[in-house]
Motif scaffolding. Sequence first.
Motif, PDB file in Angstrom:
ATOM      1  N   LYS A 103       0.684   1.933   4.747  1.00  0.00           N
ATOM      2  CA  LYS A 103       0.027   2.123   6.038  1.00  0.00           C
ATOM      3  C   LYS A 103      -1.174   1.206   6.211  1.00  0.00           C
ATOM      4  CE  LYS A 103       1.453   6.907   6.185  1.00  0.00           C
ATOM      5  NZ  LYS A 103       1.029   8.292   6.159  1.00  0.00           N
ATOM      6  N   GLU A 104      -1.628   0.599   5.127  1.00  0.00           N
ATOM      7  CA  GLU A 104      -2.806  -0.257   5.135  1.00  0.00           C
ATOM      8  C   GLU A 104      -2.473  -1.655   5.630  1.00  0.00           C
ATOM      9  OE1 GLU A 104      -5.746  -1.317   1.667  1.00  0.00           O
ATOM     10  OE2 GLU A 104      -4.903   0.686   1.355  1.00  0.00           O
ATOM     11  N   MET A 105      -3.330  -2.179   6.477  1.00  0.00           N
ATOM     12  CA  MET A 105      -3.187  -3.574   6.912  1.00  0.00           C
ATOM     13  C   MET A 105      -3.581  -4.472   5.737  1.00  0.00           C
ATOM     14  SD  MET A 105      -2.484  -4.244  10.232  1.00  0.00           S
ATOM     15  CE  MET A 105      -3.365  -5.713  10.603  1.00  0.00           C
ATOM     16  N   PRO A 106      -2.896  -5.586   5.528  1.00  0.00           N
ATOM     17  CA  PRO A 106      -3.287  -6.495   4.456  1.00  0.00           C
ATOM     18  C   PRO A 106      -4.671  -7.094   4.699  1.00  0.00           C
ATOM     19  CG  PRO A 106      -1.063  -6.969   5.184  1.00  0.00           C
ATOM     20  CD  PRO A 106      -1.651  -6.000   6.159  1.00  0.00           C
ATOM     21  N   VAL A 107      -5.584  -6.812   3.785  1.00  0.00           N
ATOM     22  CA  VAL A 107      -6.939  -7.344   3.821  1.00  0.00           C
ATOM     23  C   VAL A 107      -7.194  -7.970   2.454  1.00  0.00           C
ATOM     24  CG1 VAL A 107      -9.391  -6.786   4.063  1.00  0.00           C
ATOM     25  CG2 VAL A 107      -7.702  -5.566   5.435  1.00  0.00           C
ATOM     26  N   ARG A 108      -7.559  -9.218   2.434  1.00  0.00           N
ATOM     27  CA  ARG A 108      -7.710  -9.957   1.182  1.00  0.00           C
ATOM     28  C   ARG A 108      -8.585  -9.226   0.161  1.00  0.00           C
ATOM     29  NH1 ARG A 108      -8.631 -16.211   1.036  1.00  0.00           N
ATOM     30  NH2 ARG A 108      -6.444 -16.125   0.583  1.00  0.00           N
ATOM     31  N   GLU A 109      -9.681  -8.628   0.615  1.00  0.00           N
ATOM     32  CA  GLU A 109     -10.609  -7.956  -0.301  1.00  0.00           C
ATOM     33  C   GLU A 109      -9.993  -6.731  -0.972  1.00  0.00           C
ATOM     34  OE1 GLU A 109     -12.723 -10.521   2.382  1.00  0.00           O
ATOM     35  OE2 GLU A 109     -11.420  -8.842   2.859  1.00  0.00           O
ATOM     36  N   ASN A 110      -8.953  -6.158  -0.371  1.00  0.00           N
ATOM     37  CA  ASN A 110      -8.313  -4.966  -0.931  1.00  0.00           C
ATOM     38  C   ASN A 110      -7.002  -5.271  -1.658  1.00  0.00           C
ATOM     39  OD1 ASN A 110     -10.356  -3.507   0.294  1.00  0.00           O
ATOM     40  ND2 ASN A 110      -9.160  -3.093   2.115  1.00  0.00           N
ATOM     41  N   THR A 111      -6.647  -6.524  -1.753  1.00  0.00           N
ATOM     42  CA  THR A 111      -5.381  -6.904  -2.375  1.00  0.00           C
ATOM     43  C   THR A 111      -5.431  -6.690  -3.887  1.00  0.00           C
ATOM     44  OG1 THR A 111      -4.931  -8.525  -0.652  1.00  0.00           O
ATOM     45  CG2 THR A 111      -3.747  -8.800  -2.720  1.00  0.00           C
ATOM     46  N   GLU A 112      -4.399  -6.029  -4.389  1.00  0.00           N
ATOM     47  CA  GLU A 112      -4.239  -5.780  -5.821  1.00  0.00           C
ATOM     48  C   GLU A 112      -3.174  -6.737  -6.361  1.00  0.00           C
ATOM     49  OE1 GLU A 112      -5.702  -3.091  -7.541  1.00  0.00           O
ATOM     50  OE2 GLU A 112      -6.812  -2.409  -5.801  1.00  0.00           O
ATOM     51  N   THR A 113      -3.169  -6.904  -7.680  1.00  0.00           N
ATOM     52  CA  THR A 113      -2.196  -7.788  -8.328  1.00  0.00           C
ATOM     53  C   THR A 113      -1.528  -7.056  -9.483  1.00  0.00           C
ATOM     54  OG1 THR A 113      -3.594  -9.690  -7.832  1.00  0.00           O
ATOM     55  CG2 THR A 113      -1.909 -10.002  -9.495  1.00  0.00           C
ATOM     56  N   LEU A 114      -0.236  -7.263  -9.627  1.00  0.00           N
ATOM     57  CA  LEU A 114       0.444  -6.792 -10.826  1.00  0.00           C
ATOM     58  C   LEU A 114       1.438  -7.852 -11.264  1.00  0.00           C
ATOM     59  CD1 LEU A 114       3.606  -5.600 -10.483  1.00  0.00           C
ATOM     60  CD2 LEU A 114       2.401  -3.805  -9.317  1.00  0.00           C
ATOM     61  N   TYR A 115       1.739  -7.831 -12.541  1.00  0.00           N
ATOM     62  CA  TYR A 115       2.667  -8.790 -13.137  1.00  0.00           C
ATOM     63  C   TYR A 115       3.865  -8.001 -13.642  1.00  0.00           C
ATOM     64  CZ  TYR A 115      -1.466 -11.694 -12.925  1.00  0.00           C
ATOM     65  OH  TYR A 115      -2.576 -12.373 -12.474  1.00  0.00           O
ATOM     66  N   LEU A 116       5.043  -8.514 -13.353  1.00  0.00           N
ATOM     67  CA  LEU A 116       6.262  -7.781 -13.614  1.00  0.00           C
ATOM     68  C   LEU A 116       7.352  -8.724 -14.107  1.00  0.00           C
ATOM     69  CD1 LEU A 116       7.543  -4.952 -13.103  1.00  0.00           C
ATOM     70  CD2 LEU A 116       8.079  -5.744 -10.821  1.00  0.00           C
TER      71      LEU A 116
END
Length: 69
Positions: free
Chosen positions: A12-25
Amino acid sequence: MIYKVLYQQSRKEMPVRENTETLYLEATDVRDVRKKLADKPYNVEFIQPLSGKFLDYEKQSAKFKLEKL
């Protein structure tokens, strides 16, 4: 192959750079990554395959942790 996934915690969240998370898979392809993340509430922004020097660079980051899904 290892993939870097950039995402927001909620669909539901709009993409905002400051809130972007990262994962490696680790997955066979992008479709496999999306399948593994299907049950998560993530809003996936970008999926990037990593190999060679790009992977070596990411491994040097303190945030690099390969997720087991």
